[in-house]
Design a protein around this motif. Structure first.
Motif, PDB file in Angstrom:
ATOM      1  N   ARG A  64       4.150   0.701  -3.115  1.00 12.07           N
ATOM      2  CA  ARG A  64       3.664   0.558  -4.497  1.00 12.07           C
ATOM      3  C   ARG A  64       2.447   1.442  -4.750  1.00 12.07           C
ATOM      4  O   ARG A  64       2.474   2.323  -5.602  1.00 12.07           O
ATOM      5  N   GLU A  65       1.369   1.209  -4.030  1.00 14.32           N
ATOM      6  CA  GLU A  65       0.101   1.844  -4.402  1.00 14.32           C
ATOM      7  C   GLU A  65       0.131   3.358  -4.214  1.00 14.32           C
ATOM      8  O   GLU A  65      -0.359   4.094  -5.047  1.00 14.32           O
ATOM      9  N   GLN A  66       0.709   3.822  -3.102  1.00 12.79           N
ATOM     10  CA  GLN A  66       0.726   5.270  -2.877  1.00 12.79           C
ATOM     11  C   GLN A  66       1.845   5.970  -3.633  1.00 12.79           C
ATOM     12  O   GLN A  66       1.641   7.018  -4.235  1.00 12.79           O
ATOM     13  N   GLU A  67       3.024   5.388  -3.582  1.00  7.48           N
ATOM     14  CA  GLU A  67       4.192   6.099  -4.121  1.00  7.48           C
ATOM     15  C   GLU A  67       4.587   5.670  -5.529  1.00  7.48           C
ATOM     16  O   GLU A  67       5.356   6.356  -6.196  1.00  7.48           O
ATOM     17  N   GLY A  68       4.128   4.510  -5.961  1.00  9.02           N
ATOM     18  CA  GLY A  68       4.485   4.043  -7.306  1.00  9.02           C
ATOM     19  C   GLY A  68       5.976   3.780  -7.485  1.00  9.02           C
ATOM     20  O   GLY A  68       6.514   3.901  -8.576  1.00  9.02           O
ATOM     21  N   LEU A  69       6.643   3.373  -6.394  1.00  9.93           N
ATOM     22  CA  LEU A  69       8.103   3.229  -6.451  1.00  9.93           C
ATOM     23  C   LEU A  69       8.564   1.870  -6.983  1.00  9.93           C
ATOM     24  O   LEU A  69       9.699   1.712  -7.399  1.00  9.93           O
ATOM     25  N   THR A  70       7.681   0.890  -6.913  1.00  9.50           N
ATOM     26  CA  THR A  70       8.078  -0.471  -7.284  1.00  9.50           C
ATOM     27  C   THR A  70       6.897  -1.181  -7.910  1.00  9.50           C
ATOM     28  O   THR A  70       5.745  -0.802  -7.696  1.00  9.50           O
ATOM     29  N   GLN A  79       0.829  -1.203   0.000  1.00  9.53           N
ATOM     30  CA  GLN A  79       0.000   0.000   0.000  1.00  9.53           C
ATOM     31  C   GLN A  79       0.865   1.255   0.000  1.00  9.53           C
ATOM     32  O   GLN A  79       0.652   2.171  -0.764  1.00  9.53           O
TER      33      GLN A  79
END
Lengths: 447, 473
Positions: free
Chosen positions: B334-340, B331
């Motif tokens: 990935r989902e919030q920051e879009g880092l991976t 969450q």
């Protein structure tokens, strides 16, 4: 033009097919809005696999907007007007579902494996996101970053991923299979919300989808529930799902010779543009038999001759994929043994193909067909596998009768058909030859 | 949207009309949409009361007294056998024979008794008999899938593989060359390299630190005689666990097992490896190489399957990084920051070193930030713990997803073997959801405090890094 012949053959076979046991004994029906539904019964465990196959993938993207289909697939998990934000994911999680999706050239597929008691929830949610998708700006930006990372992980972290992309570009030229499903780095960075919304509005409609329900559900119930949850979705007018892309010209031959620093040993790959359930369908079963005979498993001719007998390869295999809206592929991959160059191995592969094409007689045909048909009952074991196989074949244009009649269709293949199909492919099909090598040619395997 | 009767539907229609007039179409739509209740869909489903007959019996073969767990399932004429020889995996290879277990696994299907490799494979293919072996870290496993038509031949072939494997010289040389090549190619992909270095870093000279494929020099030396000795010494009825599933009953199943395992010695093999001693000091060893992304693989010490903290820890891991997109790590990172594209964690249950493992990949520009957030989320997890709702959500998933594991007969047979390995009891399949139901939020919070600590997260990071201060590039 060959469709007629196949249809004619099917008509002749049909009375026999009805009596024979099918591969899955699935049932099919169509809702008024055009949604095609296939139900496959399997009552061992109280679980059902739901798969929704949209007939739209990277093939259908606007030129320059590569990756739209895939980014949309991701955004489908980011909320609708009715089920906002992450609710889709949390609802399915609370209810024990395994939920995922994938994008391919011709399809985008959403699927859940659920306890049968939660199937209706999964169906409700899947139907809802066919019409109510709500793409927020923040979600769009985050998800575009995520698919960029996904491309890095799947392609850039995997040297053979880059190799296959290069081969596809060289082979397919103007055809959409030349472009990676994920889009390129630059394309992904420049995708807009509008690109995604356009794709969604155009292709995510019931008359452009196939619903597969596989597991602890009978066809009558499947129909009732499909009608209940998907029946009210409105079809869109006639869409132009294209399949008439031109392949490279006959006799087209490309070569890719690539070096990469990560690579530790040579490999060679040959890919032919091949028939599919849509193109030159009369050769599909012949080429399945040919692929099995030539290069599937360790009793195949290529393995016997190149790995066991001549010891020029460590591994070799052939694979025929007729599942495509336009053209299929026939591929051979191999790794040279110590002391053999990639070029020598490629020549050997060609030699074996040629010799075996001539050796392939009725006896050889009967033997390989027996092997291919042994253990078909395993197909009925896992409802997830069944959903995938039936969905993929149906999406590629095979009728349910054709899917069910796999056994009869393989049995009907004659040795002369196989020789002819193999010869046509080898001599005239567009093809690419690829060699992937280590960067420094100091490795002993290359000497 | 689903209503129970017409009266309420009429009332809702009236309500909608009034709202339409007051707030306009869009306001109404969100109000109306907001009314969706998933619980109603589930409560009112017509697909109720389906169960899985999960009764497992213990059978004992009449001649050899081989015990096995059996789950009879007659939906298809298929039989799946799963078995393992405990304490014979690659970590138990002799120190000078690293890779022999893996070689044996590859070569057992290459001819047995009077059947040379090609002949045996042809026979099995024509009868759709599928046999495979794999050398794990701790145990050496095998599996067989057959139709009931060919149960007898399947038993005969598998028995020959276990008792009279040929190890013909040509096959031995070929498989050697294939494994040596695979050993080199491990370095082609960054995630494989990461795993290899991770094992070395965590375990050093302990056998768990080995390359699962072995050592090139050792593999070169292995002879057919060595392999025969391996089979003779390692496979016995004493260290055997068996799971059997499909269209077979206690009687036919017992006779089948007698045939499959005939000729194996009764005695248990004496083998042991020392406990693994890993120093969990929070270090991340750097491997420099350029691929698409940087990667991290790190671990904290955990506990085994039979420990009393297992279920709460299993749940805690699920919430932290095990729940796919819904996990806390996903969450946030990935989902919030879009880092991976993905961050995950899992409990690794090897016999000598249970671990809680976490990993992710991200481009070099995102990597440090993602790592920082991993540490932050771990701190937050420990400091704030989880609440009742989060626990309930996790328990709901673990309970409701329970039947999904019975999708394939091979998976069922594998579960039956695992039930014996971990002493879960014959009634485990009936009881498992009760074990989950009994987990309380306070149990989960207790184990979070006990096991989660970012300062213990030890492992490897790989990729492109800025040179450290004072270091020359």
């Amino acid at each position: 033009m060959n469709k007629k012949i196949v249809l004619g053959a099917l008509c002749v076979l049909l009375p026999r097919l009805v009596a024979a046991e099918g591969l899955f004994d699935a049932q099919e029906f169509r809702l008024d809005n055009g949604l095609r539904v296939i139900a496959i019964e399997n009552h061992r465990a109280p679980i059902v696999k739901q798969m929704l196959w949209y007939q739209a993938g990277s093939t259908d993207e606007r030129i320059g907007a590569g990756g739209s289909a895939h980014l949309l697939e991701h955004l489908m998990f980011r909320g609708t007007k009715l089920i906002p934000g992450q609710t889709f994911n949390t609802l399915l999680e609370k209810n024990g579902a395994e939920s995922n999706a994938f994008t391919a050239y011709d399809n985008t597929v959403y699927h859940q494996l659920v306890d049968v008691g939660r199937l209706e929830l999964a169906m409700f949610l899947e139907a809802d996101r066919m019409k109510n998708l709500d793409i927020g700006e923040t979600d769009f930006a985050a998800e575009r970053d995520i698919v960029f990372q996904e491309r890095k992980e799947r392609v850039d972290n995997n040297p053979s991923g880059r190799f296959f992309e290069a081969m596809n570009r060289a082979l397919w030229q103007e055809h959409p299979h030349a472009r990676p499903v994920s889009g390129t780095d630059e394309e992904i960075k420049h995708l807009t919300r509008q690109d995604i919304e356009d794709f969604y509005k155009r292709f995510y409609v019931p008359n452009n989808a196939i619903l597969v329900l596989s597991g602890d559900i009978d066809a009558v119930t499947a129909k009732e529930l499909a009608q209940k949850y998907y029946g009210n979705l409105r079809p869109a007018g006639k869409k132009s799902i294209r399949s008439d892309f031109s392949a490279p010209p006959e006799d087209f031959k490309a070569t890719v010779d690539m070096k990469m620093p990560q690579i530790r040993g040579n490999r060679v790959v040959k890919i032919f543009v091949a028939p599919s359930y849509q193109k030159q369908t009369e050769d599909v079963y012949s080429l399945m038999v040919w692929a099995a005979y030539l290069g599937e498993g360790e009793t195949s001719k290529l393995y016997k001759k190149l790995v066991l007998q001549d010891k020029v390869a460590l591994n070799v295999s052939a694979e025929f994929n007729p599942l495509s809206r336009s053209y299929g592929t026939f591929a051979i991959s191999a790794m040279p043994a110590k002391g053999t160059t990639p070029e020598q191995l490629l020549a050997k592969i060609d030699q074996v193909w040629n010799e075996e094409m001539q050796n392939f007689d009725q006896k050889a045909a009967e033997k390989i067909k027996r092997k291919m048909l042994a253990g078909l009952v395993y197909m009925r074991d896992n409802p997830e596998d069944a959903a995938y196989i039936v969905g993929a074949m149906a999406a590629a244009g095979a009728s349910l009768d054709e899917i069910e009649a796999y056994e009869q269709n393989i049995k009907a293949v004659k040795d002369a058909d196989v020789r002819k199909a193999a010869q046509k492919l080898r001599a005239h099909a567009p093809q690419v030859t690829g060699i992937l090598r280590p960067e420094e040619n100091t490795d002993e395997t290359n000497k | 949207m689903r209503r129970t009767n017409n009266q309420t539907r009429r009332r809702d229609v009236a309500l909608v009309l009034i709202l339409l007039a007051i707030v306009g179409f869009w306001g109404c739509r969100s109000k109306f949409y907001g009314a969706y209740k998933a619980e109603k869909t589930i409560e009112n489903t017509i697909l109720k009361n389906r169960t899985f007959n999960a009764s497992v019996e213990e059978i004992c073969s009449p001649k050899l007294g081989i015990k096995a767990y059996l789950l009879k399932d007659s939906h298809n004429p298929i039989v799946s056998l799963n078995f393992s020889f405990e304490n014979t995996g690659y970590a138990y290879d002799d120190a000078h024979e690293q890779g022999i277990a893996q070689m044996a696994a590859a070569l057992l299907t290459e001819g047995a008794g009077k059947y040379k490799a090609q002949e045996l494979k042809e026979k099995m293919e024509e009868r759709a008999i599928r046999v495979g072996f794999a050398a794990g870290k701790d145990d050496f496993g095998g599996s067989l899938l057959t139709t009931t038509d060919h149960l007898q031949e399947a038993a005969q072939y598998l028995n020959l593989m276990l008792t009279e494997p040929r190890f013909d010289e040509a096959d031995l040389q070929r498989v050697k060359a294939q494994i040596l090549d695979a050993l080199k190619r491990q370095h082609e992909r960054p995630e494989r390299e990461l795993e290899l270095v991770f094992a070395r870093e965590m375990y050093g000279a302990h056998p768990y630190g080995r390359n699962p494929l072995g050592q090139a020099a050792d593999i070169e030396r292995v002879s057919a005689a060595d392999l025969r000795r391996f089979v003779k010494n390692k496979f016995s009825r004493g260290n055997l666990l068996v799971g059997l599933a499909g269209d077979v009953d206690a009687q036919s199943g017992g006779a089948f097992l007698d045939k499959v395992f005939a000729g194996l010695p009764a005695d248990k093999v004496q083998a042991s490896i020392p406990p693994a001693e890993t120093e969990f000091d929070g270090r991340l060893v750097q491997i420099r190489r350029g691929d698409g992304q940087n990667m991290l693989l790190a671990a904290m010490p955990a506990i085994g399957r039979t420990h009393k903290d297992f279920y709460p820890l299993f749940t805690a891991n699920y919430i932290w990084g095990g729940a796919g997109l819904n996990s806390r790590l996903s969450q946030r990172i990935r989902e919030q920051e879009g880092l991976t594209y993905g961050i995950y964690s899992y409990l690794s249950l090897s016999d000598k070193s249970p671990l809680l493992i976490v990993g992710f990949a991200a481009t070099a520009d995102n990597f440090e930030k993602a790592k920082k957030l991993l540490y932050e989320e771990t701190d937050k997890f420990v400091d704030e713990g989880i609440d009742a709702e989060e626990t309930a959500q996790a328990k709901n998933y673990l309970t409701a997803s329970y039947h999904l594991r019975f999708a394939s007969i091979e998976n069922i047979a594998e579960i039956l073997t695992a039930m014996q390995k971990y002493n879960l009891g014959l009634d485990f399949l009936q009881k498992r959801n009760d074990y989950i139901a009994h987990i309380k939020p306070e149990d989960v919070n207790r184990v979070i405090k006990k096991y989660f600590n970012k300062q213990l997260l030890t492992g490897v990071e790989l990729g492109e890094f800025q040179p450290a201060a004072g270091e020359r590039k």
